[in-house]
Design a protein around this motif. Structure first.
Motif, PDB file in Angstrom:
ATOM      1  N   ASN A 213      -3.561   4.442   1.715  1.00  0.00           N
ATOM      2  CA  ASN A 213      -4.199   3.164   1.598  1.00  0.00           C
ATOM      3  C   ASN A 213      -3.958   2.187   0.390  1.00  0.00           C
ATOM      4  O   ASN A 213      -4.348   1.282   0.238  1.00  0.00           O
ATOM      5  CB  ASN A 213      -5.389   3.020   2.445  1.00  0.00           C
ATOM      6  CG  ASN A 213      -6.690   3.976   1.609  1.00  0.00           C
ATOM      7  OD1 ASN A 213      -6.533   4.162   0.455  1.00  0.00           O
ATOM      8  ND2 ASN A 213      -7.331   4.338   2.419  1.00  0.00           N
ATOM      9  N   THR A 214      -3.856   2.834  -0.830  1.00  0.00           N
ATOM     10  CA  THR A 214      -3.779   2.041  -2.125  1.00  0.00           C
ATOM     11  C   THR A 214      -2.482   2.687  -2.885  1.00  0.00           C
ATOM     12  O   THR A 214      -2.302   3.609  -2.883  1.00  0.00           O
ATOM     13  CB  THR A 214      -5.078   2.559  -2.748  1.00  0.00           C
ATOM     14  OG1 THR A 214      -6.051   2.315  -1.965  1.00  0.00           O
ATOM     15  CG2 THR A 214      -4.944   1.938  -4.243  1.00  0.00           C
ATOM     16  N   VAL A 215      -1.836   1.707  -3.605  1.00  0.00           N
ATOM     17  CA  VAL A 215      -0.775   2.090  -4.571  1.00  0.00           C
ATOM     18  C   VAL A 215      -1.147   1.537  -5.875  1.00  0.00           C
ATOM     19  O   VAL A 215      -1.620   0.172  -5.777  1.00  0.00           O
ATOM     20  CB  VAL A 215       0.513   1.476  -3.911  1.00  0.00           C
ATOM     21  CG1 VAL A 215       0.501  -0.031  -3.878  1.00  0.00           C
ATOM     22  CG2 VAL A 215       1.728   1.875  -4.774  1.00  0.00           C
ATOM     23  N   PHE A 216      -1.131   2.221  -6.785  1.00  0.00           N
ATOM     24  CA  PHE A 216      -1.314   1.723  -8.260  1.00  0.00           C
ATOM     25  C   PHE A 216       0.048   1.297  -8.921  1.00  0.00           C
ATOM     26  O   PHE A 216       0.856   1.732  -9.441  1.00  0.00           O
ATOM     27  CB  PHE A 216      -1.816   2.862  -9.078  1.00  0.00           C
ATOM     28  CG  PHE A 216      -3.230   3.252  -8.667  1.00  0.00           C
ATOM     29  CD1 PHE A 216      -4.082   2.183  -8.180  1.00  0.00           C
ATOM     30  CD2 PHE A 216      -3.778   4.602  -8.719  1.00  0.00           C
ATOM     31  CE1 PHE A 216      -5.475   2.776  -7.926  1.00  0.00           C
ATOM     32  CE2 PHE A 216      -4.787   4.975  -8.604  1.00  0.00           C
ATOM     33  CZ  PHE A 216      -5.810   3.905  -7.856  1.00  0.00           C
ATOM     34  N   ALA A 217       0.337   0.093  -8.388  1.00  0.00           N
ATOM     35  CA  ALA A 217       1.407  -0.774  -8.758  1.00  0.00           C
ATOM     36  C   ALA A 217       1.308  -2.098  -8.183  1.00  0.00           C
ATOM     37  O   ALA A 217       0.544  -2.400  -7.306  1.00  0.00           O
ATOM     38  CB  ALA A 217       2.737  -0.207  -8.016  1.00  0.00           C
ATOM     39  N   PRO A 218       1.791  -3.184  -8.729  1.00  0.00           N
ATOM     40  CA  PRO A 218       3.047  -3.067  -9.758  1.00  0.00           C
ATOM     41  C   PRO A 218       2.449  -3.298 -10.999  1.00  0.00           C
ATOM     42  O   PRO A 218       1.317  -3.381 -11.418  1.00  0.00           O
ATOM     43  CB  PRO A 218       3.732  -4.452  -9.383  1.00  0.00           C
ATOM     44  CG  PRO A 218       2.857  -5.314  -9.030  1.00  0.00           C
ATOM     45  CD  PRO A 218       1.882  -4.410  -8.313  1.00  0.00           C
ATOM     46  N   ILE A 219       3.404  -3.147 -12.116  1.00  0.00           N
ATOM     47  CA  ILE A 219       3.176  -3.346 -13.590  1.00  0.00           C
ATOM     48  C   ILE A 219       3.190  -4.667 -13.945  1.00  0.00           C
ATOM     49  O   ILE A 219       4.151  -5.611 -13.751  1.00  0.00           O
ATOM     50  CB  ILE A 219       4.162  -2.541 -14.271  1.00  0.00           C
ATOM     51  CG1 ILE A 219       4.142  -1.166 -14.087  1.00  0.00           C
ATOM     52  CG2 ILE A 219       4.069  -2.765 -15.796  1.00  0.00           C
ATOM     53  CD1 ILE A 219       2.902  -0.318 -15.044  1.00  0.00           C
ATOM     54  N   GLY A 220       1.967  -5.145 -14.396  1.00  0.00           N
ATOM     55  CA  GLY A 220       1.793  -6.608 -15.098  1.00  0.00           C
ATOM     56  C   GLY A 220       2.217  -6.541 -16.565  1.00  0.00           C
ATOM     57  O   GLY A 220       1.990  -7.697 -17.315  1.00  0.00           O
ATOM     58  N   TYR A 254       3.517  -5.704  -0.909  1.00  0.00           N
ATOM     59  CA  TYR A 254       2.418  -4.564  -0.612  1.00  0.00           C
ATOM     60  C   TYR A 254       1.335  -4.980   0.323  1.00  0.00           C
ATOM     61  O   TYR A 254       0.794  -4.249   1.265  1.00  0.00           O
ATOM     62  CB  TYR A 254       1.800  -4.031  -1.745  1.00  0.00           C
ATOM     63  CG  TYR A 254       2.648  -3.305  -2.644  1.00  0.00           C
ATOM     64  CD1 TYR A 254       3.245  -2.128  -2.310  1.00  0.00           C
ATOM     65  CD2 TYR A 254       2.803  -3.503  -4.071  1.00  0.00           C
ATOM     66  CE1 TYR A 254       4.059  -1.289  -2.995  1.00  0.00           C
ATOM     67  CE2 TYR A 254       3.539  -2.849  -4.817  1.00  0.00           C
ATOM     68  CZ  TYR A 254       4.042  -1.673  -4.350  1.00  0.00           C
ATOM     69  OH  TYR A 254       5.055  -0.954  -5.200  1.00  0.00           O
ATOM     70  N   SER A 255       0.992  -6.370   0.389  1.00  0.00           N
ATOM     71  CA  SER A 255      -0.106  -6.866   1.158  1.00  0.00           C
ATOM     72  C   SER A 255       0.259  -7.120   2.528  1.00  0.00           C
ATOM     73  O   SER A 255      -0.667  -6.595   3.561  1.00  0.00           O
ATOM     74  CB  SER A 255      -0.595  -8.063   0.472  1.00  0.00           C
ATOM     75  OG  SER A 255      -1.403  -7.941  -0.596  1.00  0.00           O
ATOM     76  N   GLN A 256       1.528  -7.593   2.607  1.00  0.00           N
ATOM     77  CA  GLN A 256       1.893  -7.475   4.071  1.00  0.00           C
ATOM     78  C   GLN A 256       2.196  -6.039   4.902  1.00  0.00           C
ATOM     79  O   GLN A 256       2.243  -6.063   6.176  1.00  0.00           O
ATOM     80  CB  GLN A 256       3.547  -8.165   3.931  1.00  0.00           C
ATOM     81  CG  GLN A 256       3.429  -9.602   3.578  1.00  0.00           C
ATOM     82  CD  GLN A 256       4.872 -10.341   3.635  1.00  0.00           C
ATOM     83  OE1 GLN A 256       5.771  -9.430   2.952  1.00  0.00           O
ATOM     84  NE2 GLN A 256       5.157 -11.541   3.550  1.00  0.00           N
ATOM     85  N   ALA A 257       2.356  -5.212   4.058  1.00  0.00           N
ATOM     86  CA  ALA A 257       2.321  -3.773   4.484  1.00  0.00           C
ATOM     87  C   ALA A 257       0.960  -3.092   4.820  1.00  0.00           C
ATOM     88  O   ALA A 257       0.557  -2.144   5.437  1.00  0.00           O
ATOM     89  CB  ALA A 257       2.972  -2.974   3.538  1.00  0.00           C
ATOM     90  N   GLY A 258       0.014  -4.187   4.525  1.00  0.00           N
ATOM     91  CA  GLY A 258      -1.410  -3.538   4.635  1.00  0.00           C
ATOM     92  C   GLY A 258      -2.177  -2.624   3.439  1.00  0.00           C
ATOM     93  O   GLY A 258      -2.996  -1.764   3.749  1.00  0.00           O
ATOM     94  N   LEU A 259      -1.511  -2.711   2.373  1.00  0.00           N
ATOM     95  CA  LEU A 259      -1.756  -1.505   1.195  1.00  0.00           C
ATOM     96  C   LEU A 259      -2.336  -2.226   0.261  1.00  0.00           C
ATOM     97  O   LEU A 259      -2.161  -3.622  -0.271  1.00  0.00           O
ATOM     98  CB  LEU A 259      -0.274  -0.970   0.794  1.00  0.00           C
ATOM     99  CG  LEU A 259      -0.315   0.240   0.142  1.00  0.00           C
ATOM    100  CD1 LEU A 259      -0.993   1.433   1.303  1.00  0.00           C
ATOM    101  CD2 LEU A 259       0.889   0.637  -0.532  1.00  0.00           C
ATOM    102  N   ILE A 260      -3.565  -1.726  -0.360  1.00  0.00           N
ATOM    103  CA  ILE A 260      -4.176  -2.236  -1.616  1.00  0.00           C
ATOM    104  C   ILE A 260      -3.448  -2.077  -2.678  1.00  0.00           C
ATOM    105  O   ILE A 260      -3.162  -0.801  -2.963  1.00  0.00           O
ATOM    106  CB  ILE A 260      -5.645  -1.679  -1.793  1.00  0.00           C
ATOM    107  CG1 ILE A 260      -6.606  -1.848  -0.422  1.00  0.00           C
ATOM    108  CG2 ILE A 260      -6.098  -2.117  -2.893  1.00  0.00           C
ATOM    109  CD1 ILE A 260      -7.835  -1.059  -0.409  1.00  0.00           C
ATOM    110  N   SER A 261      -2.697  -2.841  -3.407  1.00  0.00           N
ATOM    111  CA  SER A 261      -2.094  -2.738  -4.660  1.00  0.00           C
ATOM    112  C   SER A 261      -2.930  -2.973  -5.984  1.00  0.00           C
ATOM    113  O   SER A 261      -4.013  -3.813  -5.836  1.00  0.00           O
ATOM    114  CB  SER A 261      -1.087  -3.619  -4.721  1.00  0.00           C
ATOM    115  OG  SER A 261      -1.351  -5.121  -4.299  1.00  0.00           O
TER     116      SER A 261
END
Length: 555
Positions: A213-220, A254-261
């Motif tokens: 439910n969470t992805v540690f991305a993208p790189i800023g 990512y938000s459109q996929a329902g994932l916390i980025s």
């Protein structure tokens, strides 16, 4: 320990929804009773921001369209749930565990109420099995089952940036490195942003279907260029504006996929040392921070990024000698107050060399939370971190009010992600979106001037993986790989051939004297299909180099 069954325990999800419906049938907001509904507030649909969109839409409307955040009811429910936690459960809910083994991780979630578990390679997949993804799906289901009494999802994050940082490989769709986003957007801001958002939406859908439910991305981070020791092509480029647009587009998908980025690594890992082994000095003065390092994070905040990860960086102009991930001046002072960020803040891994020697035992977790982080990620020792955080809560070193506010933010985002519509997440089903990003990013750095015929035969050399994928793509397109022009793949060293193609950092192209030089930013089959289309004249190279220091030959 729950058995590793491949099924997704559907009753688990209905369990926390049912309990929320009963326990929070009435929520008090500002003295007014609000009835709990399954979803009273609509999910706002995020859209990619472009200069064209900005010219026709008011800033407030654009920000509203981009916003992907918990609804008022989800936030109220989360606050009630956070306030009901005992101090013992509150302490665990502030930590994402470092995975040691399945039984230990499940026990931390079940018995100590840890917020979640971060599983990293090589443990994440057993690639020797016929169905490697079934193992991680089963374990992710076990994690949720272990947290079954908390009435909201457990956080299950993953590092899945694309390119080199790809924890989930076969059978997931491979995506190119994030520098492809910068090249695509530099080449065409509107179509590039659409390709980036499409790719992260596709990747997010597959991750969510796998139980994350969470992805540690993208790189800023804005890469410093060829001397960058760790970020490299994980960054979208050397231009803060290009990186900012890339980050916003990625968060949108990512938000459109329902994932916390989570955009990382605040305030910017734009340094010449690797924080995995030492504490790098970010020597930017406050003006450079504002005009350079912070630009992508400001854009992410304006776009409603759900989460920001802090970096282990010595920001000398703000809090000298203190890692940004441990600095209240950086997190609460700059990120929260100056930039107005109200989303989740998570630390980088607390087992990294930049902090583990300075903050032994569980002290790193305590300091990260005190500084303003909502979640302490992957402490070196899970149990010692838990005991240290609990002791700090009991003593008041970590204010209980602050801790409950942090936990409420985490719960609200988990509820919001859980309520998002499920997209098609079949593993390996999004090669089209991956190829579209590579097609938008592929960059012609130099080519033979004058009229030239499409390549009809080519002899590839270089890394075995790149060559194998290229041959597969060439076979699909009817391109011979015996005889004809020589083609050399290179990721770091200069090479000579009729055609030289960089598949990661493009800096080696600067030293190559090849007549045709192409930057590709990926080695997987979808990227190679995009390359073959350019070589055979079926497509143009639409990208533009997003980094400095490489001369582009003009005809």
């Amino acid at each position: 320990m729950p058995s590793h069954r491949a099924s997704h325990r559907a009753p688990r999800k209905s369990h926390w929804r049912r309990n929320l419906s009963v326990a929070l049938s009435v929520v008090i907001i500002g003295g007014t009773a609000v009835w709990w509904l399954s979803r009273a507030d609509p999910i706002e649909t995020p859209v990619a921001t472009t200069s064209d969109a900005a010219s026709t839409t008011s800033p407030s409307a654009t920000k509203k369209a981009m916003k992907w955040s918990p609804t008022s009811i989800e936030s109220a429910a989360a606050k009630t749930l956070a306030n009901d936690l005992s101090l013992e459960d509150l302490a665990g809910q502030l930590i994402i565990a470092r995975h040691r083994n399945n039984a230990a991780s499940l026990a931390l979630v079940r018995d100590k109420h840890f917020a979640g578990v971060m599983v990293t390679s090589p443990q994440i997949l057993d690639v020797s099995t016929n169905d490697p993804l079934s193992q991680i799906k089963a374990f992710n289901a076990d994690i949720q089952e272990a947290g079954g009494e908390r009435d909201y999802p457990v956080m299950v994050p993953v590092d899945q940036e694309g390119g080199l940082v790809t924890r989930l490989k076969r059978p997931m769709t491979p995506f190119p490195t994030f520098m492809s986003a910068g090249a695509a957007i530099a080449g065409d801001p509107k179509q590039g942003a659409q390709a980036v958002a499409g790719a992260t939406k596709a990747s997010g859908a597959e991750l969510r279907a796998a139980g994350f439910n969470t992805v540690f991305a993208p790189i800023g981070d804005v890469t410093i260029g060829a001397a960058d020791p760790i970020i490299g092509t994980r960054s979208a480029g050397t231009d803060p504006a290009i990186v900012a647009k890339s980050v916003v587009a990625a968060v949108t998908g990512y938000s459109q996929a329902g994932l916390i980025s989570a955009v990382k690594h605040f305030p910017g890992h734009n340094v010449s040392a690797d924080s995995h082994s030492a504490l790098p000095l970010l020597a930017s003065d406050k003006k450079r921070l504002a005009d350079h390092d912070l630009v992508p994070f400001k854009s992410a905040i304006a776009a409603g990024a759900p989460s920001i990860m802090t970096g282990h960086l010595n920001v000398s102009s703000i809090d000298p000698g203190v890692p940004a991930s441990m600095s209240r001046k950086v997190i609460t002072g700059v990120l929260r107050k100056e930039l107005g960020y109200d989303g989740l803040v998570v630390s980088d891994s607390l087992g990294m060399g930049a902090v583990v020697k300075r903050y032994p035992g569980g002290e790193a977790a305590v300091q990260a939370i005190k500084a303003g982080s909502d979640l302490a990620l992957m402490p070196a020792d899970n149990d010692r971190a838990y005991l240290a955080v609990l002791a700090a809560l009991k003593s008041g070193e970590i204010p209980e009010k602050q801790a409950r506010a942090s936990v409420a933010r985490v719960i609200a985002h988990l509820l919001h992600a859980d309520a998002a519509p499920q997209l098609n997440g079949d593993a390996g089903s999004h090669a089209i979106e991956s190829q579209a990003l590579s097609a938008a990013a592929i960059t012609m750095v130099s080519e033979v001037c004058g009229a030239s015929d499409p390549v009809t035969a080519v002899r590839p050399s270089g890394s075995s993986a790149a060559v194998a994928n290229f041959k597969a793509a060439a076979k699909e397109a009817g391109l011979s790989t015996s005889g004809g022009s020589s083609l050399a793949f290179t990721s770091s060293r200069s090479a000579y051939a009729d055609i030289v193609v960089s598949t990661d950092r493009p800096y080696a192209l600067a030293n190559s004297t090849a007549p045709t030089k192409i930057a590709l930013y990926g080695t997987e089959l979808p990227a190679m299909r995009a390359l073959v289309a350019v070589l055979t004249g079926k497509a143009e190279a639409r990208g533009k180099l997003p980094v400095d220091g490489i001369a582009v030959k003009q005809c």
